[in-house]
Design a protein around this motif. Structure first.
Motif: not given
Length: 144
Positions: A9-10, A64-71
């Protein structure tokens, strides 16, 4: 999402990102072709809306590799969109428009594996957003 899907995706996003506003134009053309009634939801400057779409998409894809940062940001955006009249079924239209846009932007490079990776990314994001906007917590807030 697995690591390979995130990478796919990236990498594919970096290929279409240089097309800039053209990507967003294609996206909204596809969205309105899928569901013409959505056009009335966009009363402001579409140029500004296209910029917002690209900025948000870039932020999500790159995290996307650290989705918790955008939740948190995704949840806030979802709740905000309820006020604009966004309904749960609109996420399906958006996802379909995104896939059509990527197919147009990437052509033969938009393989089944890449399609599946983007679908997984979108489903993950849509779930977070729909849960925030329409789930039990939203009812408690009075958003739904």
């Amino acid at each position: 999402m697995n690591a390979r899907q995130v990478t796919l995706v990236q990498q594919s996003f970096e290929k279409v990102a240089p097309l800039g506003e053209k990507v967003a134009e294609i996206f909204y053309d596809e969205l309105f072709a899928i569901e013409p009634s959505l056009k009335k939801m966009f009363k402001g400057d579409m140029k500004e809306q296209r910029k917002k779409l690209l900025t948000t998409l870039a932020m999500v894809v790159r995290a996307l590799h650290t989705p918790d940062k955008i939740v948190g940001a995704a949840q806030a955006l979802a709740v905000k969109h309820v006020a604009y009249g966004v309904a749960p079924e609109h996420y399906t239209y958006v996802g379909n428009a995104l896939m059509r846009t990527l197919k147009k932007g990437l052509g033969a490079e938009f393989t089944q594996e890449l399609f599946d990776a983007w679908v997984e990314a979108f489903r993950m994001l849509a779930k977070v957003m729909k849960d925030a906007a329409y789930g039990p917590a939203s009812i408690a807030r009075g958003a739904a």
